[in-house]
Design a protein around this motif. Structure first.
Motif, mmCIF file in Angstrom:
data_model
loop_
_atom_site.group_PDB
_atom_site.id
_atom_site.type_symbol
_atom_site.label_atom_id
_atom_site.label_comp_id
_atom_site.label_asym_id
_atom_site.label_seq_id
_atom_site.Cartn_x
_atom_site.Cartn_y
_atom_site.Cartn_z
ATOM 1 N N VAL A 208 2.922 0.326 3.955
ATOM 2 C CA VAL A 208 2.861 -0.800 4.893
ATOM 3 C C VAL A 208 4.081 -1.272 5.460
ATOM 4 O O VAL A 208 5.207 -0.816 4.853
ATOM 5 N N VAL A 209 4.075 -1.286 6.760
ATOM 6 C CA VAL A 209 5.116 -1.678 7.374
ATOM 7 C C VAL A 209 5.061 -3.027 7.804
ATOM 8 O O VAL A 209 4.058 -3.256 8.357
ATOM 9 N N VAL A 210 6.060 -3.902 7.662
ATOM 10 C CA VAL A 210 6.066 -5.242 7.810
ATOM 11 C C VAL A 210 7.198 -5.402 9.071
ATOM 12 O O VAL A 210 8.134 -5.228 8.712
ATOM 13 N N ALA B 152 -1.369 -13.411 1.687
ATOM 14 C CA ALA B 152 -1.569 -12.380 2.858
ATOM 15 C C ALA B 152 -0.725 -11.368 2.567
ATOM 16 O O ALA B 152 -1.501 -10.182 2.521
ATOM 17 N N LEU B 153 0.204 -11.259 1.896
ATOM 18 C CA LEU B 153 1.056 -10.011 1.254
ATOM 19 C C LEU B 153 0.184 -9.407 0.186
ATOM 20 O O LEU B 153 0.051 -8.270 -0.086
ATOM 21 N N HIS B 154 -0.459 -10.309 -0.462
ATOM 22 C CA HIS B 154 -1.231 -9.652 -1.743
ATOM 23 C C HIS B 154 -2.370 -8.865 -1.205
ATOM 24 O O HIS B 154 -2.710 -7.835 -1.713
ATOM 25 N N ARG B 155 -3.172 -9.354 0.008
ATOM 26 C CA ARG B 155 -3.987 -8.539 0.514
ATOM 27 C C ARG B 155 -3.411 -7.294 1.307
ATOM 28 O O ARG B 155 -4.236 -6.340 1.028
ATOM 29 N N LEU B 156 -2.452 -7.246 1.575
ATOM 30 C CA LEU B 156 -1.565 -6.254 2.021
ATOM 31 C C LEU B 156 -1.539 -5.028 0.702
ATOM 32 O O LEU B 156 -1.814 -3.826 1.052
ATOM 33 N N ALA B 157 -1.181 -5.478 -0.134
ATOM 34 C CA ALA B 157 -0.942 -4.783 -1.361
ATOM 35 C C ALA B 157 -2.090 -4.133 -1.945
ATOM 36 O O ALA B 157 -2.247 -2.937 -2.413
ATOM 37 N N GLU B 158 -3.371 -4.631 -1.552
ATOM 38 C CA GLU B 158 -4.749 -4.439 -1.924
ATOM 39 C C GLU B 158 -5.204 -3.327 -0.824
ATOM 40 O O GLU B 158 -6.377 -3.007 -1.099
ATOM 41 N N ALA B 159 -4.720 -3.238 0.305
ATOM 42 C CA ALA B 159 -5.299 -2.544 1.319
ATOM 43 C C ALA B 159 -5.489 -1.057 1.131
ATOM 44 O O ALA B 159 -4.813 -0.494 -0.057
ATOM 45 N N GLU C 73 8.887 -12.511 -2.075
ATOM 46 C CA GLU C 73 7.347 -12.112 -1.694
ATOM 47 C C GLU C 73 7.340 -10.806 -1.503
ATOM 48 O O GLU C 73 6.579 -9.869 -1.620
ATOM 49 N N LEU C 74 8.294 -10.526 -0.448
ATOM 50 C CA LEU C 74 8.466 -9.098 0.165
ATOM 51 C C LEU C 74 8.796 -8.183 -0.782
ATOM 52 O O LEU C 74 8.256 -7.076 -0.941
ATOM 53 N N LEU C 75 9.714 -8.440 -1.696
ATOM 54 C CA LEU C 75 10.099 -7.721 -2.368
ATOM 55 C C LEU C 75 9.059 -7.362 -3.601
ATOM 56 O O LEU C 75 8.949 -6.300 -4.070
ATOM 57 N N ARG C 76 8.361 -8.160 -3.996
ATOM 58 C CA ARG C 76 7.110 -8.043 -4.949
ATOM 59 C C ARG C 76 6.014 -7.256 -4.148
ATOM 60 O O ARG C 76 5.497 -6.668 -4.727
ATOM 61 N N LEU C 77 5.958 -7.396 -2.947
ATOM 62 C CA LEU C 77 4.970 -6.476 -2.118
ATOM 63 C C LEU C 77 5.374 -4.873 -2.428
ATOM 64 O O LEU C 77 4.780 -4.133 -2.378
ATOM 65 N N ARG C 78 6.695 -4.872 -2.160
ATOM 66 C CA ARG C 78 7.360 -3.319 -2.292
ATOM 67 C C ARG C 78 7.057 -2.823 -3.670
ATOM 68 O O ARG C 78 6.875 -1.914 -3.855
ATOM 69 N N GLU C 79 7.412 -3.764 -4.893
ATOM 70 C CA GLU C 79 7.103 -3.268 -6.116
ATOM 71 C C GLU C 79 5.562 -2.872 -6.310
ATOM 72 O O GLU C 79 5.314 -1.873 -6.920
ATOM 73 N N GLY D 249 4.936 2.712 -0.329
ATOM 74 C CA GLY D 249 5.987 2.051 -0.221
ATOM 75 C C GLY D 249 6.066 1.088 1.073
ATOM 76 O O GLY D 249 4.842 0.693 1.412
ATOM 77 N N LEU D 250 7.035 0.179 0.938
ATOM 78 C CA LEU D 250 7.327 -0.733 2.000
ATOM 79 C C LEU D 250 8.368 -0.468 3.036
ATOM 80 O O LEU D 250 9.439 -0.069 2.470
ATOM 81 N N HIS D 251 8.002 -0.408 4.379
ATOM 82 C CA HIS D 251 9.083 -0.456 5.394
ATOM 83 C C HIS D 251 9.061 -1.700 6.082
ATOM 84 O O HIS D 251 8.323 -2.185 6.797
#
Length: 120
Positions: free
Chosen positions: A46-48, A34-41, A63-69, A77-79
């Motif tokens: 992205v706000v989680v 699911a986070l991988h799909r967010l990264a490709e959005a 995985e959240l830190l990987r999404l941020r990267e 960025g990730l919030h």
């Protein structure tokens, strides 16, 4: 099991993912996907929102830190957002990972007659 509900806020330029359930070893694969799909959005930011999580394992934090990267590589960025007394916030605080208390809203409008000056 973890559930993710997406809320697109194109007028603000970001996507909100509301998480609920538990992120543990059993649900980590689904969470990662699911986070991988967010990264490709289509949105770079992205706000989680983590208030609905009852458990967040170390693998979920990774995985959240990987999404941020991934988002930062694209110039975004990730919030992370979580109420002060929720389980996820306690984990993030212990690890020194910042999280806000509320999903960001639109920027405050400037008053037309404002005489405010920048600090000197």
């Amino acid at each position: 099991m973890v559930e993710i509900e997406l809320e697109d806020r194109p007028h603000l330029g970001y996507l909100v993912a509301h998480l609920s359930g538990e992120v543990d070893l059993a649900s980590l694969g689904c969470f990662r996907s699911a986070l991988h799909r967010l990264a490709e959005a289509d949105r770079a930011v992205v706000v989680v929102e983590l208030d609905g999580l009852q458990h967040l394992c170390a693998g979920g934090v990774r995985e959240l830190l990987r999404l941020r990267e991934d988002l930062e590589v694209r110039g975004g960025g990730l919030h992370l957002v979580c109420d002060e007394n929720r389980p996820a916030r306690m984990i993030l605080r212990a690890l020194g990972i910042p999280a806000g208390a509320a999903v960001p809203g639109p920027p405050a409008p400037l008053c037309a007659g404002s005489r405010a000056r920048p600090p000197t």
